[in-house]
Design an enzyme around this catalytic site. Sequence first.
Site, PDB file in Angstrom:
ATOM      1  N   HIS A  58      -7.581 -15.180   2.022  1.00  0.00           N
ATOM      2  CA  HIS A  58      -7.733 -14.463   3.284  1.00  0.00           C
ATOM      3  C   HIS A  58      -8.159 -15.388   4.426  1.00  0.00           C
ATOM      4  O   HIS A  58      -8.956 -15.006   5.290  1.00  0.00           O
ATOM      5  CB  HIS A  58      -8.746 -13.333   3.092  1.00  0.00           C
ATOM      6  CG  HIS A  58      -8.442 -12.088   3.831  1.00  0.00           C
ATOM      7  ND1 HIS A  58      -8.659 -11.958   5.181  1.00  0.00           N
ATOM      8  CD2 HIS A  58      -7.936 -10.912   3.424  1.00  0.00           C
ATOM      9  CE1 HIS A  58      -8.314 -10.737   5.550  1.00  0.00           C
ATOM     10  NE2 HIS A  58      -7.863 -10.079   4.505  1.00  0.00           N
ATOM     11  N   GLU A  64      -1.258 -13.706   3.518  1.00  0.00           N
ATOM     12  CA  GLU A  64      -1.779 -13.311   2.210  1.00  0.00           C
ATOM     13  C   GLU A  64      -0.624 -13.189   1.218  1.00  0.00           C
ATOM     14  O   GLU A  64       0.043 -12.158   1.153  1.00  0.00           O
ATOM     15  CB  GLU A  64      -2.523 -11.983   2.336  1.00  0.00           C
ATOM     16  CG  GLU A  64      -3.692 -12.040   3.301  1.00  0.00           C
ATOM     17  CD  GLU A  64      -4.218 -10.658   3.664  1.00  0.00           C
ATOM     18  OE1 GLU A  64      -4.607  -9.909   2.750  1.00  0.00           O
ATOM     19  OE2 GLU A  64      -4.226 -10.322   4.861  1.00  0.00           O
ATOM     20  N   ARG A  71      -4.409  -2.684  -0.880  1.00  0.00           N
ATOM     21  CA  ARG A  71      -4.906  -1.351  -1.229  1.00  0.00           C
ATOM     22  C   ARG A  71      -4.223  -0.775  -2.463  1.00  0.00           C
ATOM     23  O   ARG A  71      -3.010  -0.937  -2.629  1.00  0.00           O
ATOM     24  CB  ARG A  71      -4.701  -0.398  -0.048  1.00  0.00           C
ATOM     25  CG  ARG A  71      -5.586  -0.757   1.120  1.00  0.00           C
ATOM     26  CD  ARG A  71      -5.372   0.117   2.335  1.00  0.00           C
ATOM     27  NE  ARG A  71      -6.352  -0.213   3.368  1.00  0.00           N
ATOM     28  CZ  ARG A  71      -6.238  -1.248   4.204  1.00  0.00           C
ATOM     29  NH1 ARG A  71      -5.157  -2.009   4.162  1.00  0.00           N
ATOM     30  NH2 ARG A  71      -7.187  -1.506   5.081  1.00  0.00           N
ATOM     31  N   ASP A 129       0.103  -5.584   9.894  1.00  0.00           N
ATOM     32  CA  ASP A 129      -0.750  -5.559   8.695  1.00  0.00           C
ATOM     33  C   ASP A 129       0.199  -5.229   7.543  1.00  0.00           C
ATOM     34  O   ASP A 129      -0.074  -4.355   6.733  1.00  0.00           O
ATOM     35  CB  ASP A 129      -1.847  -4.500   8.855  1.00  0.00           C
ATOM     36  CG  ASP A 129      -2.911  -4.612   7.774  1.00  0.00           C
ATOM     37  OD1 ASP A 129      -2.811  -5.528   6.938  1.00  0.00           O
ATOM     38  OD2 ASP A 129      -3.829  -3.762   7.764  1.00  0.00           O
TER      39      ASP A 129
END
Length: 329
Positions: free
Chosen positions: A168, A295, A72, A240
């Site tokens: 991903h 990732e 993000r 996450d």
Amino acid sequence: MTIENFGQSKLITLKNKNKVIVTITNFGARIVSYKVPLDDGYRDITLHYNCDESYLLIDKYVGATIAPVAGRIANGMTQIKDKWYQLNQNDNGNTLHGGESSCEVQYFNVDSVSDNEVVLSYTFVDGFNGFPGNVDFKVGYRLTNDNELIVHYSARSDKDTIFNPTNHAYFNLSGQFKEAIDNHLFKIDSDFYAPLSDNNLPTGELLAVDNTPFDFRNFKPIKQGFYTDYVQNQLVNGYDHPFLLNENGGVEVISPDEKVTLVMKTDAQSVVIYTYNGEVLPNNKTVTHGVFTLETQTMPNACNIENFGSILLEKDKVFETETIYQVKF
Ligand code: BGC
């Protein structure tokens, strides 16, 4: 190596002398399957769907290459050499994984194929989702006889821009995607992780993993972050989070039956581990906590956070990074 054509979409299958089989598609430069030969047959350790439409309907990020910038970017805003850019805001006002319909849903060109390697390319046009520069991007997948899948990314832009790609792939080392990964054992060579705030954006701090469910410096079941009242895990219902890798640091994961180990090595600064924490659609092939990603990248939102590293890609400079996913069985 074999290539199968389905209109624009191609499936490229690489094999090595140990009978490991990896299938890649040019749709999103995506890892489709990673099949490990065990005594009782092949075990496929990456989640995938059967056609491009299913990715679009269920989850377009499954296995895909993510670019120009993974993770993000706060408010979809960033400054590149004194100039501010407004990027496409596809996630609660932020930019996620390069914005809407980025390269995860684009058809890459197949530049070259050989028995054990495929190179795919895609050009982001200047202004794509607000990112400056025509960016020529290449993703190479090479399967070695040491059972390594080497993913090599390179890029060049004709304007100063930002670039921070990742992959991903969603792994479940049991190959049982409808079963939670709870008892997968993780070893992460990382002393610090980046806590998150609202909307899953890093706060900008780096916290020591000591005495937290983020300490995987020795093998621990991943469920230590699923069944805990530790606020950072509660916030996202699992993991996450970016882990800052130690020098030459990587990740090792062992399947609950100990038949498959995944060893990840990278020259990237960090790894975001996402454990599929949300509700899943009924037609999905997995469940909440059914899979995990590794990732590799520079920290998310690094373009807005001083101490998170630089993702600046200067005009005409060559960007390169490599991540290896090796299987032991
Ligand atoms: C992000 C998650 C996001 C997911 C989308 C991950 O890389 O960190 O927050 O929901 O991608 O598939």
